[in-house]
Design a protein around this motif. Structure first.
Motif, PDB file in Angstrom:
ATOM      1  N   GLU A   1       0.833  -1.210   0.000  1.00  0.00           N
ATOM      2  CA  GLU A   1       0.000   0.000   0.000  1.00  0.00           C
ATOM      3  C   GLU A   1       0.867   1.260   0.000  1.00  0.00           C
ATOM      4  OE1 GLU A   1      -3.454   0.769  -0.110  1.00  0.00           O
ATOM      5  OE2 GLU A   1      -3.536  -1.316  -0.755  1.00  0.00           O
TER       6      GLU A   1
ATOM      7  N   ASN B   1       2.263   1.582  -3.503  1.00  0.00           N
ATOM      8  CA  ASN B   1       1.220   1.927  -4.474  1.00  0.00           C
ATOM      9  C   ASN B   1       0.712   3.353  -4.311  1.00  0.00           C
ATOM     10  OD1 ASN B   1       1.366  -0.631  -5.607  1.00  0.00           O
ATOM     11  ND2 ASN B   1      -0.481  -1.387  -4.598  1.00  0.00           N
ATOM     12  N   ARG B   2       0.692   3.836  -3.077  1.00  0.00           N
ATOM     13  CA  ARG B   2       0.167   5.176  -2.810  1.00  0.00           C
ATOM     14  C   ARG B   2       1.262   6.238  -2.782  1.00  0.00           C
ATOM     15  NH1 ARG B   2      -5.094   4.849   0.669  1.00  0.00           N
ATOM     16  NH2 ARG B   2      -5.699   2.659   0.409  1.00  0.00           N
TER      17      ARG B   2
ATOM     18  N   ASN C   1      -6.149  -7.870   3.915  1.00  0.00           N
ATOM     19  CA  ASN C   1      -6.070  -7.025   2.725  1.00  0.00           C
ATOM     20  C   ASN C   1      -7.118  -5.919   2.807  1.00  0.00           C
ATOM     21  OD1 ASN C   1      -5.106  -6.212   0.247  1.00  0.00           O
ATOM     22  ND2 ASN C   1      -5.567  -8.123  -0.784  1.00  0.00           N
TER      23      ASN C   1
ATOM     24  N   THR D   1      -6.175  -1.856   3.515  1.00  0.00           N
ATOM     25  CA  THR D   1      -6.646  -0.832   2.572  1.00  0.00           C
ATOM     26  C   THR D   1      -7.469   0.225   3.297  1.00  0.00           C
ATOM     27  OG1 THR D   1      -6.653  -2.404   0.738  1.00  0.00           O
ATOM     28  CG2 THR D   1      -8.006  -0.426   0.484  1.00  0.00           C
TER      29      THR D   1
ATOM     30  N   PHE E   1      -5.204   2.523   5.480  1.00  0.00           N
ATOM     31  CA  PHE E   1      -4.496   3.568   4.735  1.00  0.00           C
ATOM     32  C   PHE E   1      -5.454   4.606   4.169  1.00  0.00           C
ATOM     33  CE2 PHE E   1      -0.979   0.666   5.162  1.00  0.00           C
ATOM     34  CZ  PHE E   1       0.084   1.536   5.347  1.00  0.00           C
ATOM     35  N   ASP E   2      -6.664   4.211   3.833  1.00  0.00           N
ATOM     36  CA  ASP E   2      -7.677   5.199   3.435  1.00  0.00           C
ATOM     37  C   ASP E   2      -7.904   6.176   4.571  1.00  0.00           C
ATOM     38  OD1 ASP E   2      -7.993   3.977   0.947  1.00  0.00           O
ATOM     39  OD2 ASP E   2      -9.898   2.982   1.494  1.00  0.00           O
TER      40      ASP E   2
END
Length: 131
Positions: free
Chosen positions: A25, A28-29, A117, A121, A124-125
């Motif tokens: 994450e 990816n972010r 998973n 997610t 992190f959101d």
């Protein structure tokens, strides 16, 4: 820089999966966050089924070994996520970060990976919404 610790008892399953997913994450972010993982009583090795399940997700942790979490790992952590233990068992005096516990209902590795998973997610959101 923010630092997030994922901690369980043996550091051979849940916390290894959560840390690996969190590292993905972060990449990816494009975030500048350090991820650390450890256990209260580390196992001798990461579980084979954990390595296999993560490989199916395109993540290779075959070279990782369980390690003990230390107060030094936590002292500058902004967030600690525990699974099967409590942050009070290892936190240093005066630590003022945020902690949460993730209880996983299933003992099946792939079910746990799917749940982790989703939780990683969402975690992190939330982090990105807070900042």
């Amino acid at each position: 820089m923010e630092k997030i610790a994922f901690v369980c008892v043996g550091n051979a399953g849940r916390s290894q999966m959560a840390a690996a997913l969190a590292e993905r994450e972060v990449d990816n972010r494009g975030l500048d966050i350090e991820i650390v993982t450890g256990g209260l009583d580390p196992a001798n090795s990461v579980h084979d089924d954990v390595i296999e399940a993560l490989q199916e997700e395109g993540i290779d942790i075959s070279n990782r070994e369980p390690r003990e979490i230390t107060p030094a790992d936590i002292e500058n952590a902004t967030h600690v996520v525990t699974m099967g233990c409590s942050v009070e068992q290892f936190q240093p005096d005066g630590w003022d970060g945020k902690s949460e516990t993730w209880d996983l209902d299933s003992s099946d590795t792939r079910d746990q990976l799917s749940e982790l998973n989703r939780r990683v997610t969402q975690f992190f959101d939330r982090l990105q919404q807070e900042n």
